[in-house]
Design a protein around this motif. Structure first.
Motif, short mmCIF file in Angstrom:
data_model
loop_
_atom_site.label_atom_id
_atom_site.label_comp_id
_atom_site.label_asym_id
_atom_site.label_seq_id
_atom_site.Cartn_x
_atom_site.Cartn_y
_atom_site.Cartn_z
N UNK A 1 0.88 -1.17 -0.07
CA UNK A 1 -0.12 -0.04 0.17
C UNK A 1 0.99 1.31 -0.04
N UNK A 2 2.21 1.23 0.81
CA UNK A 2 2.71 2.34 0.77
C UNK A 2 3.51 2.67 -0.41
N UNK A 3 4.03 1.58 -1.25
CA UNK A 3 4.26 1.75 -2.60
C UNK A 3 3.17 2.21 -3.53
N UNK A 4 2.15 1.68 -3.59
CA UNK A 4 0.96 2.18 -4.34
C UNK A 4 0.87 3.58 -4.21
N UNK A 5 0.83 4.07 -2.80
CA UNK A 5 0.67 5.68 -2.64
C UNK A 5 1.78 6.37 -3.14
N UNK A 6 3.10 6.03 -3.05
CA UNK A 6 4.00 6.82 -3.34
C UNK A 6 4.14 6.99 -5.08
N UNK A 7 3.97 5.90 -5.71
CA UNK A 7 3.81 5.84 -7.14
C UNK A 7 2.91 6.80 -7.55
N UNK A 8 1.62 6.63 -7.23
CA UNK A 8 0.47 7.53 -7.46
C UNK A 8 0.85 8.80 -7.32
N UNK A 9 1.44 9.48 -6.25
CA UNK A 9 2.03 10.70 -5.74
C UNK A 9 2.91 11.16 -6.74
N UNK A 10 3.74 10.40 -7.22
CA UNK A 10 4.95 10.91 -8.04
C UNK A 10 4.41 11.24 -9.38
N UNK A 11 3.20 10.51 -9.73
CA UNK A 11 2.73 10.74 -11.11
C UNK A 11 1.76 11.83 -11.27
N UNK A 12 1.28 12.39 -9.95
CA UNK A 12 0.62 13.65 -10.10
C UNK A 12 1.47 14.92 -10.21
N UNK A 13 1.33 15.52 -11.15
CA UNK A 13 2.16 16.63 -11.65
C UNK A 13 1.62 18.00 -10.82
N UNK A 14 0.54 18.00 -10.27
CA UNK A 14 0.09 19.26 -9.43
C UNK A 14 0.60 19.25 -8.07
#
Length: 422
Positions: free
Chosen positions: A296-309
């Protein structure tokens, strides 16, 4: 940013030591050749990531606090994980019955592409506290000194104490509060590592990339420069991760605990040449399990990295709130260290800092601790605009209240460094 816009931003974005010194230090002593015949001496009482001997982040103790207390003491992000991160956690949790073969790879791929890093130059961990210990322990020891700034994040000299390594604390530049890299180079002929927190904790000040490049170019062969970029997203200065891509003797740490609001979720990176990262294995034979990040931590981190705003907006929210608070301090003639580019600042209370920390807690505002080189300074985390308004009210009251007689105020630049070294 006004409160209405901030509230809107909160709706869009809705709040570091998994591997404490005690645990990993024991493994380090048992497995590193240099330590095979030694027992690790307990580190001297100091403040750790969440407080300790020099004063707890919560105001000098672990006693229960009022639930309405404003918490601006531990450099946390009150916005929490971004909605994209929360959504990713929810989706990933459904797959939690199986080992992660998807999200960790996506997290590594996202950051590698962002900094154009070749395979093998990135490792992921639950936060950046653990890999910071690994970076330090694998490069310092009884015959390998550590050079660091003063004040600086305490994990550096705590690691040196654990490793029985000599450590030399070099005061920050008196004008800019940046790391004095020339003085650091002159401090020891052949250290194992130099440790730079950039922006610095607790001052929030930045050390120019050109200064770090100069240190890397001029340092002794065999030593490494460890750059802790936990707060780098709050700054607009250039990162030194490109020096890792260029195969320099540099290790960089990054965390999702700060601007990404994931302090309790635990995710972080270590960047370095494959040979430098491989040295982490000399610290403990169980590094893979110690360093496992949750699905779950890895998923949250990956999603955050891919949010440009995410980063630009949160940087602006923090800067606007910081600027407003510093304007209040300046207007009321309270001295503070200038140039903060993080979610913290230091203010001079012109009396023992721990005294003001306790008084503020009495006003239901928990501020940060004191560093021994600056005994009349306290660190304050940037909270929400509402929280900082409460800080201003409480701080004005405390600073205008009569206090017990104390020694005449010393300017921080006049304090003999040796007297206040931790």
């Amino acid at each position: 940013m006004d409160l209405k816009n901030f509230a809107s931003a909160q709706q869009y974005f809705s709040r570091r030591s998994f591997m404490r010194t005690a645990g990993i230090a024991s493994a380090a002593v048992a497995s590193m050749p240099a330590f095979a015949m030694q027992a690790a001496a307990p580190a001297a009482p100091q403040a750790g990531r969440r407080g300790g001997g020099m004063g707890d982040d919560m105001g000098g103790g672990r006693a229960p606090r009022d639930p309405n207390t404003v918490i601006i003491s531990s450099n946390e992000n009150p916005l929490g994980p971004a909605p994209v991160a929360l959504e990713a956690i929810s989706g990933a949790a459904k797959k939690g019955g199986r080992y992660d073969r998807e999200y960790s790879a996506a997290m590594t791929k996202a950051i590698s592409e962002q900094f154009q890093l070749k395979p093998g130059y990135v490792r992921i961990y639950p936060g950046s506290g653990g890999p910071l210990d690994l970076a330090l322990y694998s490069n310092i020891g009884p015959d390998k000194a550590l050079i660091l700034g003063d004040p600086s994040y305490e994990q550096g000299f705590r690691a040196a104490q654990t490793c029985k390594a000599k450590y030399i604390q070099v005061p920050l530049d008196k004008k800019t509060y940046a790391y004095d890299v020339k003085a650091m180079l002159a401090a020891h002929p052949n250290p194992g590592a130099y440790y730079i927190v950039n922006p610095n904790n607790p001052t929030g000040t930045i050390t120019p990339k050109s200064d770090i490049e100069w240190l890397v170019k001029n340092k002794p062969a065999g030593s490494v420069v460890i750059v802790d970029e936990a707060y780098h997203h709050f700054s607009t200065e250039d990162s030194v991760i490109d020096m890792v891509a260029a195969d320099k003797d540099v290790i960089v740490l990054r965390t999702f605990s700060k601007i990404y609001g994931m302090a309790g979720v635990r995710a972080g990176f270590a960047f370095g040449r494959p040979d430098l990262l491989a040295k982490f294995e000399t610290v403990t034979s169980n590094n893979r399990q110690i360093g496992s990040i949750s699905l779950t931590s890895a998923a949250a981190a990956a999603a955050s990295l891919n949010d440009p705003q995410l980063v630009p907006l949160r940087r602006k929210i923090n800067k606007d709130t910081l600027d407003n608070t510093l304007e209040y301090l300046q207007k009321n003639n309270f001295a503070f260290i200038p140039g903060a580019q993080a979610n913290m600042f230091m203010v001079d209370v012109k009396r023992p800092g721990a005294e003001v920390q306790r008084a503020m807690l009495g006003e239901k505002v928990a501020i940060g601790r004191v560093w021994s080189i600056y005994p009349t300074m306290v660190r304050v985390t940037v909270g929400t605009p509402e929280e900082m308004k409460k800080f201003q009210t409480a701080f004005t009251k405390v600073m205008n209240s009569p206090t017990a007689p104390v020694a005449a105020h010393l300017d921080i630049n006049d304090i003999p460094h040796e007297l206040y070294r931790a």
